[in-house]
Motif scaffolding. Structure first.
Motif, PDB file in Angstrom:
ATOM      1  N   TRP A 159      25.475  -2.313  78.170  1.00 40.86           N
ATOM      2  CA  TRP A 159      24.607  -3.451  78.094  1.00 40.86           C
ATOM      3  C   TRP A 159      23.696  -3.250  76.916  1.00 40.86           C
ATOM      4  O   TRP A 159      22.570  -2.829  77.045  1.00 40.86           O
ATOM      5  CB  TRP A 159      23.800  -3.566  79.402  1.00 40.86           C
ATOM      6  N   TRP A 160      24.250  -3.517  75.755  1.00 41.40           N
ATOM      7  CA  TRP A 160      23.472  -3.401  74.516  1.00 41.40           C
ATOM      8  C   TRP A 160      24.144  -4.242  73.439  1.00 41.40           C
ATOM      9  O   TRP A 160      25.205  -4.803  73.659  1.00 41.40           O
ATOM     10  CB  TRP A 160      23.343  -1.928  74.092  1.00 41.40           C
ATOM     11  N   TRP A 161      23.491  -4.327  72.288  1.00 40.55           N
ATOM     12  CA  TRP A 161      23.960  -5.200  71.208  1.00 40.55           C
ATOM     13  C   TRP A 161      24.170  -4.404  69.920  1.00 40.55           C
ATOM     14  O   TRP A 161      23.330  -3.590  69.565  1.00 40.55           O
ATOM     15  CB  TRP A 161      22.917  -6.275  70.900  1.00 40.55           C
ATOM     16  N   ALA A 162      25.293  -4.682  69.243  1.00 46.26           N
ATOM     17  CA  ALA A 162      25.458  -4.153  67.891  1.00 46.26           C
ATOM     18  C   ALA A 162      25.257  -5.307  66.924  1.00 46.26           C
ATOM     19  O   ALA A 162      25.721  -6.423  67.170  1.00 46.26           O
ATOM     20  CB  ALA A 162      26.847  -3.559  67.719  1.00 46.26           C
ATOM     21  N   PHE A 163      24.531  -5.046  65.840  1.00 47.61           N
ATOM     22  CA  PHE A 163      24.331  -6.043  64.784  1.00 47.61           C
ATOM     23  C   PHE A 163      24.888  -5.470  63.486  1.00 47.61           C
ATOM     24  O   PHE A 163      24.322  -4.549  62.924  1.00 47.61           O
ATOM     25  CB  PHE A 163      22.845  -6.383  64.627  1.00 47.61           C
ATOM     26  N   GLU A 164      26.021  -6.019  63.053  1.00 48.85           N
ATOM     27  CA  GLU A 164      26.642  -5.545  61.812  1.00 48.85           C
ATOM     28  C   GLU A 164      26.335  -6.519  60.688  1.00 48.85           C
ATOM     29  O   GLU A 164      26.426  -7.733  60.883  1.00 48.85           O
ATOM     30  CB  GLU A 164      28.167  -5.473  61.970  1.00 48.85           C
ATOM     31  N   ASP A 192      33.720  -6.384  75.995  1.00 48.62           N
ATOM     32  CA  ASP A 192      34.077  -6.195  77.402  1.00 48.62           C
ATOM     33  C   ASP A 192      34.056  -7.492  78.208  1.00 48.62           C
ATOM     34  O   ASP A 192      35.092  -8.089  78.448  1.00 48.62           O
ATOM     35  CB  ASP A 192      33.199  -5.102  78.045  1.00 48.62           C
ATOM     36  N   VAL A 193      32.895  -7.945  78.607  1.00 46.05           N
ATOM     37  CA  VAL A 193      32.808  -9.144  79.438  1.00 46.05           C
ATOM     38  C   VAL A 193      32.003 -10.212  78.680  1.00 46.05           C
ATOM     39  O   VAL A 193      31.565  -9.972  77.566  1.00 46.05           O
ATOM     40  CB  VAL A 193      32.123  -8.836  80.799  1.00 46.05           C
ATOM     41  N   ILE A 194      31.816 -11.357  79.294  1.00 47.59           N
ATOM     42  CA  ILE A 194      31.064 -12.421  78.622  1.00 47.59           C
ATOM     43  C   ILE A 194      29.564 -12.108  78.647  1.00 47.59           C
ATOM     44  O   ILE A 194      28.995 -11.784  79.690  1.00 47.59           O
ATOM     45  CB  ILE A 194      31.322 -13.790  79.291  1.00 47.59           C
ATOM     46  N   HIS A 195      28.961 -12.160  77.476  1.00 47.65           N
ATOM     47  CA  HIS A 195      27.508 -12.052  77.348  1.00 47.65           C
ATOM     48  C   HIS A 195      27.016 -13.352  76.707  1.00 47.65           C
ATOM     49  O   HIS A 195      27.821 -14.175  76.286  1.00 47.65           O
ATOM     50  CB  HIS A 195      27.123 -10.877  76.458  1.00 47.65           C
ATOM     51  N   SER A 196      25.711 -13.498  76.599  1.00 45.22           N
ATOM     52  CA  SER A 196      25.191 -14.679  75.931  1.00 45.22           C
ATOM     53  C   SER A 196      23.963 -14.321  75.103  1.00 45.22           C
ATOM     54  O   SER A 196      23.024 -13.718  75.599  1.00 45.22           O
ATOM     55  CB  SER A 196      24.850 -15.758  76.961  1.00 45.22           C
ATOM     56  N   PHE A 197      24.047 -14.692  73.824  1.00 47.39           N
ATOM     57  CA  PHE A 197      22.976 -14.394  72.863  1.00 47.39           C
ATOM     58  C   PHE A 197      21.892 -15.458  72.989  1.00 47.39           C
ATOM     59  O   PHE A 197      22.150 -16.631  72.801  1.00 47.39           O
ATOM     60  CB  PHE A 197      23.585 -14.400  71.457  1.00 47.39           C
ATOM     61  N   TRP A 198      20.696 -15.024  73.310  1.00 47.49           N
ATOM     62  CA  TRP A 198      19.604 -15.989  73.496  1.00 47.49           C
ATOM     63  C   TRP A 198      18.319 -15.469  72.866  1.00 47.49           C
ATOM     64  O   TRP A 198      17.746 -14.494  73.338  1.00 47.49           O
ATOM     65  CB  TRP A 198      19.388 -16.262  74.990  1.00 47.49           C
ATOM     66  N   LEU A 199      17.884 -16.140  71.814  1.00 44.92           N
ATOM     67  CA  LEU A 199      16.668 -15.770  71.098  1.00 44.92           C
ATOM     68  C   LEU A 199      15.762 -17.004  71.147  1.00 44.92           C
ATOM     69  O   LEU A 199      15.686 -17.772  70.205  1.00 44.92           O
ATOM     70  CB  LEU A 199      17.046 -15.405  69.638  1.00 44.92           C
ATOM     71  N   ALA A 261      21.909 -13.816  78.310  1.00 44.56           N
ATOM     72  CA  ALA A 261      21.659 -14.907  79.243  1.00 44.56           C
ATOM     73  C   ALA A 261      22.888 -15.259  80.075  1.00 44.56           C
ATOM     74  O   ALA A 261      23.034 -16.382  80.540  1.00 44.56           O
ATOM     75  CB  ALA A 261      21.168 -16.136  78.475  1.00 44.56           C
ATOM     76  N   GLU A 262      23.795 -14.302  80.213  1.00 42.11           N
ATOM     77  CA  GLU A 262      24.975 -14.556  81.035  1.00 42.11           C
ATOM     78  C   GLU A 262      25.163 -13.322  81.905  1.00 42.11           C
ATOM     79  O   GLU A 262      25.195 -12.201  81.380  1.00 42.11           O
ATOM     80  CB  GLU A 262      26.194 -14.762  80.127  1.00 42.11           C
ATOM     81  N   PHE A 263      25.310 -13.515  83.210  1.00 41.98           N
ATOM     82  CA  PHE A 263      25.427 -12.346  84.083  1.00 41.98           C
ATOM     83  C   PHE A 263      26.641 -11.506  83.663  1.00 41.98           C
ATOM     84  O   PHE A 263      27.750 -12.016  83.587  1.00 41.98           O
ATOM     85  CB  PHE A 263      25.558 -12.764  85.539  1.00 41.98           C
ATOM     86  N   CYS A 264      26.398 -10.225  83.375  1.00 42.71           N
ATOM     87  CA  CYS A 264      27.462  -9.413  82.784  1.00 42.71           C
ATOM     88  C   CYS A 264      27.586  -8.047  83.451  1.00 42.71           C
ATOM     89  O   CYS A 264      28.074  -7.103  82.858  1.00 42.71           O
ATOM     90  CB  CYS A 264      27.228  -9.258  81.290  1.00 42.71           C
ATOM     91  N   GLY A 265      27.111  -7.940  84.688  1.00 43.64           N
ATOM     92  CA  GLY A 265      27.247  -6.663  85.377  1.00 43.64           C
ATOM     93  C   GLY A 265      25.911  -6.179  85.889  1.00 43.64           C
ATOM     94  O   GLY A 265      24.896  -6.866  85.754  1.00 43.64           O
TER      95      GLY A 265
END
Ligand code: CUA
Length: 438
Positions: A159-164, A192-199, A261-265
């Motif tokens: 449960w983390w984000w990579a920014f390339e 892996d699963v569905i996540h949602s980017f929310w800023l 913003a999407e339930f991911c585990g």
């Protein structure tokens, strides 16, 4: 009888006051995750669409509620009421067709701007001042990229984000850095699963879906043209430019809070991120710093350091050298984590730890060490690193760092009474080393 009704009245008064307080308590619009105080064209567009919908539905509420209240009062049964049933208008073609027409009209009023907003947010605009060539001053930018806006690949992990930043050759994690007032094109995917980017203050949500790449664009603050338009100003000139720069600095340069913003585990609620919005020069400097990465703790070249490490690690002394030895050796950190500069720390399964000591939070925004004035609270930072390495499964249940280490990292003793996992002293040294990566 009198006392009971007095008591009841007082109860109703207090209860109403409580309800009002509870509702108004939620009315502070200027919070870190507010969608009402917007800082950029996307969030602004979404807010105006939201407000349009609110007003339309509010009008419907007033009309329908008004008719309802009118009918209840006018046609209520009174004592000794011998009036006949009022006439029933069911099936009246004028009313039926009129209501259908009104509903269609209201839907059109909402649908047209909605579609426009969807296109607006989907198509990354070609803003001349956002092209990399016009503002980015760093080295090593390929010529064909000069015409493009900054691209960031956002990759979701449990449960983390990579920014390339593919055009600039750098990768960071959990705290993205973006230039103020510039269009930034995002490519979003998940491993892996569905996540949602929310800023929320800058842009709405877009999902990260395994097996496909979604796109969106964000922009923190207005560009020069839009800013002039809003202020009712025209023309060019150094003074206007200076005023615009002041606007960006005072209102836009900041630290923004984001969230999956999407339930991911199980640790979905602990999958946060940050966006630091800075000026062009600070951005260019940040990229250069990320590219350079880190030297050894004792000033040796990496070749020298590793030849000493391979021959006899004992000769490398001091807390930071000990921390680095643990990072490469017993801690197995380098298997999953990359640290720019260190030729053997090349892992890609976990967050890139280049300059992790400069970040204001760790564990994907869950453990914070940002002081009120925006600096780093060093004691808190040390405690956070320690806590994270010591009991990652408490900080973020189910995380891969913990699972990959057989359900532990710190302080398990094996059957011979030897430390199977990292001891307190080792965690201390690792924390100090990580804190030094800045
Ligand atoms: Cu990722 Cu919720």
């Amino acid at each position: 009888m009198k006392t009971i009704s007095n008591g009841l009245t007082r109860f109703i008064q207090y209860f109403s006051a409580l309800i009002v307080v509870a509702f108004l308590g939620g009315c502070n619009l200027d919070t870190r995750m507010s969608t009402f105080v917007t800082k950029g064209p996307i969030a602004e567009e979404q807010l105006s669409l939201f407000m349009l919908t609110v007003w339309v539905t509010f009008a419907v509420f007033i009309v329908v509620g008004g008719v309802f209240v009118y009918a209840v009062i006018k046609f209520r049964e009174r004592p000794n009421d011998d009036r006949p049933m009022p006439s029933q208008g069911h099936g009246n073609p004028l009313v039926e067709i009129g209501l259908i027409g009104a509903s269609i009209l209201l839907l059109v009023i909402i649908a047209v701007p909605t579609l426009q907003a969807i296109w607006f947010t989907q198509d990354t605009p070609d803003d001349p001042e956002s092209r990399l060539g016009s503002w980015y001053r760093g080295e090593g930018l390929a010529e064909e990229e000069a015409e493009n806006p900054l691209i960031i690949k956002v990759i979701g992990y449990q449960w983390w984000w990579a920014f390339e930043y593919p055009q600039l050759g750098i990768t960071t994690a959990n705290e993205m850095v973006i230039p103020a007032g510039k269009v930034v094109h995002l490519e979003l995917r998940s491993v892996d699963v569905i996540h949602s980017f929310w800023l929320p203050r800058i842009a709405g949500k877009v999902d990260l879906i395994p097996g496909r790449t979604n796109a969106m664009w964000i922009q923190a603050g207005d560009n020069f043209v839009k800013w002039k338009e809003k202020k009712g100003l025209a023309g060019e000139g150094p003074e206007l430019r200076a005023d615009y720069a002041t606007y960006l600095k005072d209102e836009i340069h900041n630290y923004y809070y984001g969230q999956c913003a999407e339930f991911c585990g199980e640790s979905h609620a602990r999958m946060l991120f940050r966006a630091t919005v800075v000026g062009d020069e600070a951005f260019t400097a940040w990229v250069a710093d990320e590219k350079t990465g880190h030297a050894t703790p004792d000033g040796k070249s990496w070749d020298e350091w590793y030849s000493a490490y391979d021959k006899n690690p004992e000769q490398l002394t001091g807390d930071l050298n000990d921390g680095l030895k643990l990072f490469m050796g017993r801690g197995k950190c380098a298997t999953c984590h990359k640290v720019q500069g260190n030729p053997r720390a090349l892992g890609v399964a976990g967050p890139n730890l280049t300059n992790v000591g400069s970040r204001q939070s760790i564990a994907a925004g869950w453990l914070n060490h940002r002081a009120e004035d925006g600096s780093i609270d060093l004691e808190q930072q040390y405690d956070n690193f320690y806590k994270w390495i010591h009991e990652p499964n408490v900080v973020k249940p189910g995380n891969l760092m913990w699972k990959a280490n057989g359900g532990g990292i710190g302080e398990l003793i094996d059957e011979n009474g030897e430390p199977a996992l990292l001891t307190e002293e080792e965690i201390n040294k690792l924390s100090l080393y990580l804190q030094s990566l800045k």
